[in-house]
Design a protein around this motif. Sequence first.
Motif, mmCIF file in Angstrom:
data_model
loop_
_atom_site.group_PDB
_atom_site.id
_atom_site.type_symbol
_atom_site.label_atom_id
_atom_site.label_comp_id
_atom_site.label_asym_id
_atom_site.label_seq_id
_atom_site.Cartn_x
_atom_site.Cartn_y
_atom_site.Cartn_z
ATOM 1 N N UNK A 290 0.503 -10.475 -10.261
ATOM 2 C CA UNK A 290 1.901 -10.622 -9.857
ATOM 3 C C UNK A 290 2.137 -11.537 -8.665
ATOM 4 N N UNK A 291 1.113 -11.823 -7.881
ATOM 5 C CA UNK A 291 1.303 -12.668 -6.697
ATOM 6 C C UNK A 291 0.400 -13.890 -6.805
ATOM 7 N N UNK A 314 7.768 -6.470 -3.460
ATOM 8 C CA UNK A 314 6.933 -6.484 -2.266
ATOM 9 C C UNK A 314 7.021 -5.143 -1.530
ATOM 10 N N UNK A 315 8.185 -4.515 -1.565
ATOM 11 C CA UNK A 315 8.297 -3.158 -1.017
ATOM 12 C C UNK A 315 7.326 -2.217 -1.705
ATOM 13 N N UNK A 316 7.182 -2.360 -3.005
ATOM 14 C CA UNK A 316 6.250 -1.508 -3.749
ATOM 15 C C UNK A 316 4.808 -1.788 -3.335
ATOM 16 N N UNK A 317 4.457 -3.052 -3.148
ATOM 17 C CA UNK A 317 3.103 -3.393 -2.696
ATOM 18 C C UNK A 317 2.835 -2.813 -1.302
ATOM 19 N N UNK A 318 3.821 -2.890 -0.419
ATOM 20 C CA UNK A 318 3.656 -2.301 0.910
ATOM 21 C C UNK A 318 3.454 -0.789 0.796
ATOM 22 N N UNK A 319 4.199 -0.156 -0.103
ATOM 23 C CA UNK A 319 4.048 1.286 -0.297
ATOM 24 C C UNK A 319 2.650 1.623 -0.811
ATOM 25 N N UNK A 320 2.129 0.825 -1.736
ATOM 26 C CA UNK A 320 0.768 1.049 -2.235
ATOM 27 C C UNK A 320 -0.253 0.928 -1.113
ATOM 28 N N UNK A 321 -0.066 -0.072 -0.251
ATOM 29 C CA UNK A 321 -0.998 -0.247 0.865
ATOM 30 C C UNK A 321 -0.930 0.936 1.827
ATOM 31 N N UNK A 322 0.264 1.458 2.068
ATOM 32 C CA UNK A 322 0.409 2.637 2.929
ATOM 33 C C UNK A 322 -0.257 3.851 2.301
ATOM 34 N N UNK A 323 -0.025 4.053 1.013
ATOM 35 C CA UNK A 323 -0.639 5.184 0.315
ATOM 36 C C UNK A 323 -2.161 5.074 0.326
ATOM 37 N N UNK A 341 -2.555 -12.247 -1.497
ATOM 38 C CA UNK A 341 -2.490 -11.086 -0.606
ATOM 39 C C UNK A 341 -1.032 -10.705 -0.411
ATOM 40 N N UNK A 342 -0.812 -9.467 0.042
ATOM 41 C CA UNK A 342 0.574 -9.063 0.296
ATOM 42 C C UNK A 342 1.120 -9.762 1.540
ATOM 43 N N UNK A 343 0.256 -10.088 2.477
ATOM 44 C CA UNK A 343 0.725 -10.831 3.651
ATOM 45 C C UNK A 343 1.196 -12.223 3.239
ATOM 46 N N UNK A 344 0.488 -12.852 2.315
ATOM 47 C CA UNK A 344 0.905 -14.166 1.833
ATOM 48 C C UNK A 344 2.244 -14.072 1.124
#
Length: 400
Positions: A290-291, A314-323, A341-344
Amino acid sequence: MRFIYKFCLFSLIVTTIPLLATEAKAKKIRPESPLRVFILKAELLAKTKQEISENKAAVLPAAKSLRGAADKVVAGPLYSVVNKEFLPPSGDKHDYMSMGTYWWPNPNTANGLPYVRRDGQANPEIKLLKNDKDLDNMIKGVENTALAYYFFEDEKYAEKAGQLLRTWFLEEDTRMNPNLNFGQAIPGVSSGRGIGIIDAHKFPVLIDAIGLLQTSPNWTEEDQRGIENWFTQYLKWLQENSNGRDAAREKNNHGTWYDVQTASIALFVNKTSLAENILESAFKKRLAMQIKPDGSQPYELSRTLSWTYSIMNLNAFFALASLAENVNLDWWNYKTPNGRSIRQALDYLLPYALGEKVWEKEQIKNLDSSALYPLLRQAACEFPDANYAQLADQVVDKKC
């Protein structure tokens, strides 16, 4: 006003991010905490609560905003899935039901069937089925009152949160059946779709809110067992029902949010090994699919609301990283060999939010640059080597 409220509420939760950023750990391993929260950070909540108790000027406006929102919930109604004018195909009013947002009567047929898609254009007929709106209001109400209970230690907020939860999930006359068989139906096409699971994408927010109620006498052990049993059944449905399997196969934000739901629920019902398996496999798969290396999200860019859906995914990716932190996985700093990467993905969106570049992809509604603010504030904590906190303030200044 809606932006100001969201800004204030989020600011309350992230006020101590600069402090926490200076204490960032080399590995994203969460410290032990009595709070059972999986996306929110217990240590950040505790620091914010301390600042509220000390009447720190930085948090007072946001605390006042939260208290006001919670007071409105206390004075407001309860919500139930049974409150709808139409029965779902099952004939059981306890089954959740919604209609596909972007589907309209067919202009080429006498009866308007089958409905046809107009991406990004919401059909006002969806308002006739109240379940999706009531679900959102219930979750928002529990979130506001649970946060208010935690920060202000006033039992009236926990009492209301408990009432909202019991009405929607536990009480025999009003409870929702643990399925989304009839989510996002399309007249003349389908009685329910895997895409409909997105209607419950805020369940992880609700689960964290429940974790804030654990010390209240207004949320009992029986309540906790009941809600965990409901989510255990719902998780089984997500994994075994054809709608759930369809959602898991989705390549865009629907698939990402499916993974967020299943991982969050698995943690909540103490299926830690399952959560770890989901978070281990799903993140890498989604990231590669997806990215792109430049940070763009091709499946979201193909939509008529390309900016909106890029941020939603991207909110969902951030949530996955938090989980993932709950199972000692660091997806914040993970990067594929070719740079995905999610940062990219965040950095790709940033110049458009700041007005440095013009968004040239299709966006049939106004581009809301402030939607990037919560992600930037969270990034300030996760990536202390960058200046995301200052950039977040610039995004807010641009909005205001």
